[in-house]
Write a protein that holds these residues in place. Structure first.
Motif, PDB file in Angstrom:
ATOM      1  N   ALA A 158       0.818  -1.150  -0.164  1.00  0.00           N
ATOM      2  CA  ALA A 158      -0.019  -0.141  -0.199  1.00  0.00           C
ATOM      3  C   ALA A 158       0.940   1.257   0.102  1.00  0.00           C
ATOM      4  CB  ALA A 158      -0.937   0.172   1.259  1.00  0.00           C
ATOM      5  N   TYR A 159       1.987   1.180   0.698  1.00  0.00           N
ATOM      6  CA  TYR A 159       2.763   2.424   0.899  1.00  0.00           C
ATOM      7  C   TYR A 159       3.408   2.607  -0.647  1.00  0.00           C
ATOM      8  CZ  TYR A 159       6.500   5.606   2.275  1.00  0.00           C
ATOM      9  OH  TYR A 159       7.568   6.388   2.683  1.00  0.00           O
ATOM     10  N   SER A 160       4.147   1.628  -1.210  1.00  0.00           N
ATOM     11  CA  SER A 160       4.393   1.871  -2.597  1.00  0.00           C
ATOM     12  C   SER A 160       3.576   2.486  -3.555  1.00  0.00           C
ATOM     13  CB  SER A 160       4.946   0.648  -3.090  1.00  0.00           C
ATOM     14  OG  SER A 160       6.113   0.051  -2.170  1.00  0.00           O
ATOM     15  N   GLU A 161       2.258   1.875  -3.474  1.00  0.00           N
ATOM     16  CA  GLU A 161       1.274   2.322  -4.220  1.00  0.00           C
ATOM     17  C   GLU A 161       0.841   3.897  -4.073  1.00  0.00           C
ATOM     18  OE1 GLU A 161      -3.193   0.982  -5.328  1.00  0.00           O
ATOM     19  OE2 GLU A 161      -2.399   0.407  -3.528  1.00  0.00           O
ATOM     20  N   GLY A 162       0.857   4.095  -2.677  1.00  0.00           N
ATOM     21  CA  GLY A 162       0.624   5.424  -2.417  1.00  0.00           C
ATOM     22  C   GLY A 162       1.626   6.558  -2.954  1.00  0.00           C
ATOM     23  N   GLN A 163       2.814   6.048  -2.817  1.00  0.00           N
ATOM     24  CA  GLN A 163       4.009   6.792  -3.401  1.00  0.00           C
ATOM     25  C   GLN A 163       3.745   7.459  -4.761  1.00  0.00           C
ATOM     26  OE1 GLN A 163       5.806   8.485  -0.756  1.00  0.00           O
ATOM     27  NE2 GLN A 163       4.414   7.140   0.363  1.00  0.00           N
ATOM     28  N   ARG A 164       3.435   6.343  -5.510  1.00  0.00           N
ATOM     29  CA  ARG A 164       3.199   6.565  -6.991  1.00  0.00           C
ATOM     30  C   ARG A 164       2.028   7.167  -7.224  1.00  0.00           C
ATOM     31  NH1 ARG A 164       0.248   3.572 -10.381  1.00  0.00           N
ATOM     32  NH2 ARG A 164      -0.299   1.840  -8.481  1.00  0.00           N
ATOM     33  N   GLU A 186      -5.968   7.825  -8.155  1.00  0.00           N
ATOM     34  CA  GLU A 186      -4.774   8.898  -7.977  1.00  0.00           C
ATOM     35  C   GLU A 186      -5.472   9.922  -7.250  1.00  0.00           C
ATOM     36  OE1 GLU A 186      -6.093   9.223 -12.213  1.00  0.00           O
ATOM     37  OE2 GLU A 186      -5.656   7.452 -10.746  1.00  0.00           O
ATOM     38  N   ASN A 187      -6.675  10.385  -7.662  1.00  0.00           N
ATOM     39  CA  ASN A 187      -7.186  11.691  -7.012  1.00  0.00           C
ATOM     40  C   ASN A 187      -7.520  11.637  -5.718  1.00  0.00           C
ATOM     41  OD1 ASN A 187      -6.810  12.912  -9.330  1.00  0.00           O
ATOM     42  ND2 ASN A 187      -8.859  12.619 -10.016  1.00  0.00           N
ATOM     43  N   ILE A 188      -8.126  10.352  -5.091  1.00  0.00           N
ATOM     44  CA  ILE A 188      -8.420   9.928  -3.708  1.00  0.00           C
ATOM     45  C   ILE A 188      -7.146   9.741  -2.932  1.00  0.00           C
ATOM     46  CG2 ILE A 188      -9.277   8.211  -2.140  1.00  0.00           C
ATOM     47  CD1 ILE A 188     -11.431   9.806  -3.788  1.00  0.00           C
ATOM     48  N   ALA A 189      -6.235   9.131  -3.464  1.00  0.00           N
ATOM     49  CA  ALA A 189      -4.708   9.145  -3.018  1.00  0.00           C
ATOM     50  C   ALA A 189      -4.399  10.290  -2.538  1.00  0.00           C
ATOM     51  CB  ALA A 189      -3.827   8.476  -3.566  1.00  0.00           C
ATOM     52  N   TRP A 190      -4.360  11.670  -3.371  1.00  0.00           N
ATOM     53  CA  TRP A 190      -3.818  13.002  -3.444  1.00  0.00           C
ATOM     54  C   TRP A 190      -4.747  13.604  -2.213  1.00  0.00           C
ATOM     55  CZ3 TRP A 190      -5.684  17.695  -2.969  1.00  0.00           C
ATOM     56  CH2 TRP A 190      -4.510  18.767  -2.887  1.00  0.00           C
ATOM     57  N   LEU A 191      -5.958  13.210  -2.238  1.00  0.00           N
ATOM     58  CA  LEU A 191      -6.762  13.964  -0.998  1.00  0.00           C
ATOM     59  C   LEU A 191      -6.372  13.451   0.150  1.00  0.00           C
ATOM     60  CD1 LEU A 191      -8.983  15.949  -0.569  1.00  0.00           C
ATOM     61  CD2 LEU A 191     -10.738  14.226  -0.791  1.00  0.00           C
ATOM     62  N   THR A 192      -6.255  12.260   0.208  1.00  0.00           N
ATOM     63  CA  THR A 192      -5.828  11.319   1.546  1.00  0.00           C
ATOM     64  C   THR A 192      -4.693  11.969   1.957  1.00  0.00           C
ATOM     65  OG1 THR A 192      -6.727   9.103   0.503  1.00  0.00           O
ATOM     66  CG2 THR A 192      -5.178   9.279   2.525  1.00  0.00           C
ATOM     67  N   ARG A 193      -3.512  12.076   1.232  1.00  0.00           N
ATOM     68  CA  ARG A 193      -2.285  12.849   1.564  1.00  0.00           C
ATOM     69  C   ARG A 193      -2.428  14.147   2.286  1.00  0.00           C
ATOM     70  NH1 ARG A 193       1.016  14.087   4.054  1.00  0.00           N
ATOM     71  NH2 ARG A 193       3.254  14.180   3.846  1.00  0.00           N
ATOM     72  N   PRO A 226      -6.449   1.195  -0.929  1.00  0.00           N
ATOM     73  CA  PRO A 226      -5.531   0.557  -1.412  1.00  0.00           C
ATOM     74  C   PRO A 226      -5.554  -0.737  -1.906  1.00  0.00           C
ATOM     75  CG  PRO A 226      -4.932   1.881   0.612  1.00  0.00           C
ATOM     76  CD  PRO A 226      -6.452   1.790   0.645  1.00  0.00           C
ATOM     77  N   ALA A 227      -5.063  -1.251  -3.015  1.00  0.00           N
ATOM     78  CA  ALA A 227      -4.938  -2.360  -3.544  1.00  0.00           C
ATOM     79  C   ALA A 227      -4.986  -3.585  -2.617  1.00  0.00           C
ATOM     80  CB  ALA A 227      -4.208  -2.610  -4.631  1.00  0.00           C
ATOM     81  N   PHE A 235     -10.036   4.502   7.241  1.00  0.00           N
ATOM     82  CA  PHE A 235      -8.600   4.984   7.847  1.00  0.00           C
ATOM     83  C   PHE A 235      -7.731   4.030   7.098  1.00  0.00           C
ATOM     84  CE2 PHE A 235      -5.758   4.578  11.283  1.00  0.00           C
ATOM     85  CZ  PHE A 235      -5.579   5.852  11.830  1.00  0.00           C
ATOM     86  N   ASP A 236      -7.965   2.802   6.452  1.00  0.00           N
ATOM     87  CA  ASP A 236      -6.983   2.059   5.502  1.00  0.00           C
ATOM     88  C   ASP A 236      -6.314   3.046   4.327  1.00  0.00           C
ATOM     89  OD1 ASP A 236      -7.108  -0.376   6.937  1.00  0.00           O
ATOM     90  OD2 ASP A 236      -9.039  -0.913   6.058  1.00  0.00           O
ATOM     91  N   ARG A 237      -7.009   3.814   4.098  1.00  0.00           N
ATOM     92  CA  ARG A 237      -6.439   4.880   2.889  1.00  0.00           C
ATOM     93  C   ARG A 237      -5.364   5.579   3.458  1.00  0.00           C
ATOM     94  NH1 ARG A 237     -12.011   8.131   0.684  1.00  0.00           N
ATOM     95  NH2 ARG A 237     -12.917   6.318  -0.291  1.00  0.00           N
ATOM     96  N   PHE A 238      -5.289   5.783   4.690  1.00  0.00           N
ATOM     97  CA  PHE A 238      -3.963   6.453   5.121  1.00  0.00           C
ATOM     98  C   PHE A 238      -2.793   5.525   5.290  1.00  0.00           C
ATOM     99  CE2 PHE A 238      -7.502   8.915   7.223  1.00  0.00           C
ATOM    100  CZ  PHE A 238      -6.900  10.292   6.793  1.00  0.00           C
ATOM    101  N   ARG A 239      -3.031   4.363   5.060  1.00  0.00           N
ATOM    102  CA  ARG A 239      -1.827   3.333   4.798  1.00  0.00           C
ATOM    103  C   ARG A 239      -1.068   3.534   3.578  1.00  0.00           C
ATOM    104  NH1 ARG A 239      -5.263  -1.666   7.670  1.00  0.00           N
ATOM    105  NH2 ARG A 239      -3.436  -2.171   9.488  1.00  0.00           N
ATOM    106  N   TRP A 240      -1.561   4.288   2.720  1.00  0.00           N
ATOM    107  CA  TRP A 240      -0.919   4.696   1.575  1.00  0.00           C
ATOM    108  C   TRP A 240       0.344   5.555   2.034  1.00  0.00           C
ATOM    109  CZ3 TRP A 240      -5.843   6.240  -1.353  1.00  0.00           C
ATOM    110  CH2 TRP A 240      -6.160   5.150  -2.247  1.00  0.00           C
ATOM    111  N   PHE A 241       0.401   6.074   3.325  1.00  0.00           N
ATOM    112  CA  PHE A 241       1.313   7.138   3.441  1.00  0.00           C
ATOM    113  C   PHE A 241       2.082   6.901   4.826  1.00  0.00           C
ATOM    114  CE2 PHE A 241      -1.613   9.172   0.499  1.00  0.00           C
ATOM    115  CZ  PHE A 241      -0.968   9.311  -0.341  1.00  0.00           C
ATOM    116  N   VAL A 242       1.338   6.242   5.827  1.00  0.00           N
ATOM    117  CA  VAL A 242       2.004   6.017   7.042  1.00  0.00           C
ATOM    118  C   VAL A 242       1.416   4.842   7.765  1.00  0.00           C
ATOM    119  CG1 VAL A 242       2.357   8.445   7.643  1.00  0.00           C
ATOM    120  CG2 VAL A 242      -0.018   7.613   8.297  1.00  0.00           C
ATOM    121  N   PRO A 243       2.167   4.123   8.620  1.00  0.00           N
ATOM    122  CA  PRO A 243       1.494   2.733   9.232  1.00  0.00           C
ATOM    123  C   PRO A 243       0.659   3.065  10.195  1.00  0.00           C
ATOM    124  CG  PRO A 243       3.735   3.338  10.214  1.00  0.00           C
ATOM    125  CD  PRO A 243       3.359   4.322   9.219  1.00  0.00           C
TER     126      PRO A 243
END
Length: 625
Positions: A158-164, A186-193, A226-227, A235-243
């Motif tokens: 998930a973290y690698s996916e979020g960075q991309r 990618e837009n949801i990931a941007w908003l999550t960050r 995240p895939a 809350f799992d969306r934040f796993r794109w960026f932090v644990p």
């Protein structure tokens, strides 16, 4: 800081008498014991003092002379305290702890004040669970290890996916009516960050719902996660960026299982500088590093070794967690800087200490609920969170056996015990103990006791059989019988004939069939290699000491003529370590004698008066191993 005012002034409501002199004598020792200890440990000290103070009040009510200072505490008083804990308070496990804490305080205080003797004959309460530990099943440990790897693998994905994705996305909020914009991952990931920064900047006064966009919160309308978490939550969306706390717990479990450290040592890892690890050697399997931490209870530095390549080995786990928690650490640094610029009020000093400890830890996580310290959690401080997540990990892995984080150290010991041919000295070193008495505590699992009883039975049967047959006992033959089951008449004769000793002064149980790892080119006849210390057929005698010292001198010369990268991990290095360990175990107390023999033979080798392997001169070796 421990507040002891209550013990000096007394409190009738709590049943505490005023014993100002005694608590004044205890104070300095108690504060020294509490230094760098966890809050739970310090609470335990204070709790034990309260029980002891109430006991003093009970004694006075029964007409006993007042306990005014440290000299009033006698062995007889200790026995009365034990009976009070067992009979009046009906305590056993906790009573045992209270009795030990008070005994420790009394001993250290008497020592500080110069009272002779400083140690009293103090009673004890036997452990109600007996001398054995519960067995830690290897299958449960393997299952837990697999589960922890699964949790970390999902988060890493998930973290690698979020960075991309964050580099490809844009803010969807200006396009509220355009479903396709909100459907873009990618837009949801941007908003999550973006909302991660919002949550981190919030002091915890507002709820999560109040901080997040309604459409972002509506996972029914935007089921994008995240895939690795297809059926996830908001809350799992934040796993794109932090644990999360669950991810951090899995990482700690992996480090615990690989190092054998206790939980406190892993929590004490300090990654604020680069000195938490140190390069040791390189090989085809990758670089090996030493990892350092601190064991607070003994104030001893702990060392563990790890390869740098494998994803789930300690070095990679710690390094990756340090990188993935950097957004959380940056926020903590800003909080710390703001506090340090304010006045030095006592409550602010406590918060500064907490922030500094959190910043230096790799074990940060994003908290689901706003706490007094904000939305950033640190396992080194949030010990209850770790316990909850550990139980959840056990449940998700389907482990029904009752297991605590401290049991992982027992599991590590059990694995090492079985795979090192029951080498207690190796286990002592791996656990970082300075005393074998501490190591013995970990060797009380039932299967370990059963194994040692079987060894003792084999040894005693061999002993009495040797006495019955020969009336004398050869210690070497007794060891072989106990270790391998029996010894043939041919082997007896060979060991008795000094002419058949090897060049290392050792005997050999099977000189015509050396281990393939030691003599890969052997085609028959007597072994020509004779690197006996590495061979399972080798037997040590009392007079093997000098030949072993000479071989160590040869290895010293070889090492001096060999590049470091070729020496590290070579069979020559293994031979050096094996001789060193053998001397410690078989010839204790002869280190100085060994050094003198090694130095003397090294000089002979360098002068050309002796030869490596009895035939190779110094000038003939270059880049051996």
């Amino acid at each position: 800081m421990v507040d002891l005012t209550l013990f000096a002034k007394g409190d009738e409501r709590l049943g505490l008498p005023a014993v100002a002199v005694l608590i004044g004598q205890f104070a300095q020792v108690l504060r020294a014991l509490s230094l760098d200890k966890s809050k739970t440990t310090v609470i335990g000290y204070v709790s034990a003092l309260r029980v002891f103070w109430r006991f003093i009040a009970t004694l006075e009510a029964r007409g006993h002379p007042p306990v005014a200072d440290i000299t009033s505490i006698t062995p007889e008083l200790g026995q009365l305290y034990k009976l009070h804990l067992l009979n009046d308070l009906k305590l056993r496990s906790y009573g045992r702890q209270h009795l030990q804490i008070v005994a420790r305080l009394v001993e250290l205080t008497r020592d500080r004040l110069g009272i002779v003797p400083n140690r009293l004959i103090w009673p004890t309460i036997q452990d109600p669970h007996g001398a054995t530990h519960k067995d830690i099943e290897p299958a449960a440990i393997r299952t837990l290890y697999k589960a922890a790897k699964g949790v970390l693998r999902r988060f890493a994905s998930a973290y690698s996916e979020g960075q991309r994705l964050v580099l490809l996305g844009t803010d969807p909020r200006p396009h509220r009516g355009r479903t396709q914009v909100w459907a873009a991952c990618e837009n949801i990931a941007w908003l999550t960050r973006h909302y991660l920064d919002v949550l981190l900047d919030d002091s915890g006064r507002r709820s999560t719902d109040a901080l997040l966009d309604k459409r972002f919160r509506s996972t029914d309308r935007n089921p994008i996660f995240p895939a690795a978490y297809p059926d996830g939550t908001l809350f799992d969306r934040f796993r794109w960026f932090v644990p999360t706390a669950e991810d951090t717990t899995a990482c700690i479990v992996l480090v615990l299982l690989h190092t054998g450290w206790n939980v406190e040592t892993v929590m004490n890892l300090d990654i604020s500088g680069d000195d938490w690890h140190q390069h040791r050697l390189s090989s085809e399997a990758g670089e090996t590093v030493a990892i350092f931490s601190q064991k607070s209870r003994s104030s001893r530095e702990q060392v563990a070794f790890s390869l740098t390549r494998p994803e789930f080995h300690p070095f990679r786990v710690i390094k990756d967690m340090t990188e993935r928690t950097e957004p959380l650490r940056q926020r903590l640094r800003r909080q710390l800087a703001a506090l340090e610029n304010q006045d030095a009020a006592p409550h602010r000093q406590d918060e500064i200490i907490r922030l500094r400890r959190a910043i230096s830890s790799p074990w940060l996580f994003l908290s689901k609920n706003a706490r007094s310290g904000g939305r950033i959690g640190a396992m080194a401080i949030s010990t209850n969170t770790f316990a909850e997540c550990f139980r959840s990990l056990l449940s998700s892995a389907g482990i029904e056996q009752t297991m605590s984080p401290s049991d992982l150290r027992d599991g590590f010991t059990s694995f090492l015990y079985g795979n090192s041919l029951y080498n207690v000295l190796l286990i002592k070193r791996a656990l970082g103990h300075g005393d074998l008495n501490a190591t013995k505590h970990y060797l009380r699992q039932r299967k370990m006791l059963a194994q040692r009883f079987a060894d003792y039975t084999a040894w005693s049967e061999a002993l009495f059989d040797e006495i019955r047959r020969f009336q004398i006992v050869d210690p070497t033959i007794l060891y072989i019988r106990a270790r391998f089951g029996d010894i043939t008449e041919e082997q007896r004769q060979r060991l008795a004939d000094h002419r058949l000793r090897t060049r290392m002064g050792m005997g050999c149980l099977d000189p015509e069939h050396p281990s393939a790892a030691i003599a890969p080119m052997h085609v028959g006849g007597l072994c020509a290699v004779q690197r006996c210390i590495l061979c399972r057929h080798g037997v040590i005698f009392p007079d093997s000491f000098k030949p072993l010292a000479q071989r160590l001198a040869e290895l010293r010369v070889i090492r001096g003529h060999t590049p470091l990268d070729r020496w590290e991990g070579s069979s020559f290095q293994a031979e050096w370590i094996a001789i060193d360990a053998t001397v410690d175990r078989v010839f204790p107390g002869r280190r100085d004698e060994l050094k003198g023999l090694v130095d003397a033979h090294t000089e002979r080798l360098l002068r050309g008066d002796a030869y490596l392997f009895d035939q190779i001169g110094i000038g003939e070796i270059s880049g051996a191993a």
